[in-house]
Design an enzyme around this catalytic site. Structure first.
Site, short mmCIF file in Angstrom:
data_model
loop_
_atom_site.label_atom_id
_atom_site.label_comp_id
_atom_site.label_asym_id
_atom_site.label_seq_id
_atom_site.Cartn_x
_atom_site.Cartn_y
_atom_site.Cartn_z
N HIS A 151 -39.74 -5.06 -33.17
CA HIS A 151 -40.23 -5.70 -34.93
C HIS A 151 -41.42 -5.97 -35.02
CE1 HIS A 151 -35.84 -6.52 -35.84
NE2 HIS A 151 -35.67 -6.61 -34.50
N TYR B 115 -28.73 -2.58 -27.59
CA TYR B 115 -27.68 -3.61 -27.74
C TYR B 115 -26.49 -3.29 -28.77
CZ TYR B 115 -30.69 -5.78 -31.67
OH TYR B 115 -31.27 -5.78 -32.67
N TYR C 50 -31.56 -10.85 -26.72
CA TYR C 50 -32.74 -11.85 -27.20
C TYR C 50 -32.36 -13.20 -26.76
CZ TYR C 50 -33.83 -8.25 -31.12
OH TYR C 50 -34.46 -7.16 -31.76
N HIS D 218 -35.81 -1.05 -30.26
CA HIS D 218 -36.86 -0.96 -31.25
C HIS D 218 -37.77 -2.43 -31.16
CE1 HIS D 218 -33.41 -3.47 -32.65
NE2 HIS D 218 -34.21 -4.14 -33.12
N ARG E 87 -27.71 -0.89 -31.72
CA ARG E 87 -28.91 -0.77 -32.21
C ARG E 87 -29.89 0.31 -31.20
NH1 ARG E 87 -32.36 -2.87 -35.60
NH2 ARG E 87 -32.27 -0.65 -36.19
#
Length: 233
Positions: free
Chosen positions: A157, A142, A103, A155, A152
């Site tokens: 959001h 990640y 991110y 995905h 994780r």
């Protein structure tokens, strides 16, 4: 976060306290919640962001000078009510990691490269039939430090807005066949198996663009027995 719709059983939505998801132990309420009455301004406006949605905000691959690295994908579907009717003019926002699972955020410091051509955020508005579409890059998995060797699943959001900023629902969309599903306490905090499956997108060959991008369909149901699991905190 304020929920604007009656939602399904507790098993269909992640509880505020999920001990396997360690950060919820500290941040979940320890005492009964106190309802706070909303003021007129909170209930009626401003209509957060609708007027500033630009033509190409839905395409996360054209926001910078160059093309982002990774697998280009199309994500589309409908925002639906409990009877399967499309909810028109709904503001949707997405945010995600890049193809390497990173991110653009000061807190994210794990050793994966940033992509100068990918910010990882987009927005769009559903049409008269509740239909929406995003073009993006498939996010990578990640590490997140919740437990030993914690990763994780890939995905995206999703944030779905009503008529004001406080009228907001948040969920996560996953990809079919991810091997990390059994090991992820966030995904498994939804204890109803059928509800968990509603967070997984479906591969959509019919709407794949040949030689350009694969496609995934993700229907967002706001309430009722088939409601998409939403974060309740």
């Amino acid at each position: 976060m304020t929920l604007i719709y009656p939602i399904a059983s507790n098993a269909a939505h992640p509880p505020r306290l999920s001990p396997a998801y360690k950060s919820t132990v500290k941040r979940s309420p320890q005492k009964p919640l106190i309802p706070m009455r909303h003021t007129l301004s909170e209930l009626t406006g401003p209509v957060y962001g609708h007027q500033t949605v630009r033509e190409n905000d839905h395409d996360l691959t054209i926001q910078h000078k160059g093309e982002p690295l990774g697998e280009r994908i199309i994500v589309h579907g409908h925002v639906l009510d409990e009877d399967g009717r499309g909810v028109p003019n709904t503001l949707l926002e997405v945010w995600q990691a890049n193809a390497c699972g990173r991110y653009i955020h000061v807190v994210d410091q794990h050793p994966a490269p940033l992509d100068p051509n990918f910010t990882g955020a987009g927005r769009t508005q559903s049409d008269a039939n509740g239909y929406y579409k995003f073009v993006t890059i498939k996010p990578g998995a990640y590490p997140w430090g919740n437990h030993h060797n914690a990763w994780r699943p890939s995905h995206i959001h999703f944030s779905v807005f009503g008529h004001a900023f406080v009228s907001r629902l948040v969920t996560q969309m996953y990809f079919p066949g991810d091997p990390l599903f059994p090991f992820d306490p966030i995904f498994n905090s939804v204890t109803d198996e059928k509800a968990r499956l509603r967070m997984i997108s479906a591969f959509d060959l019919e709407n794949t663009r040949p030689e350009w991008a694969l496609c995934y369909r993700f229907e967002i149901v706001l309430r009722g027995r088939s409601a998409t699991p939403m974060e309740t905190k």
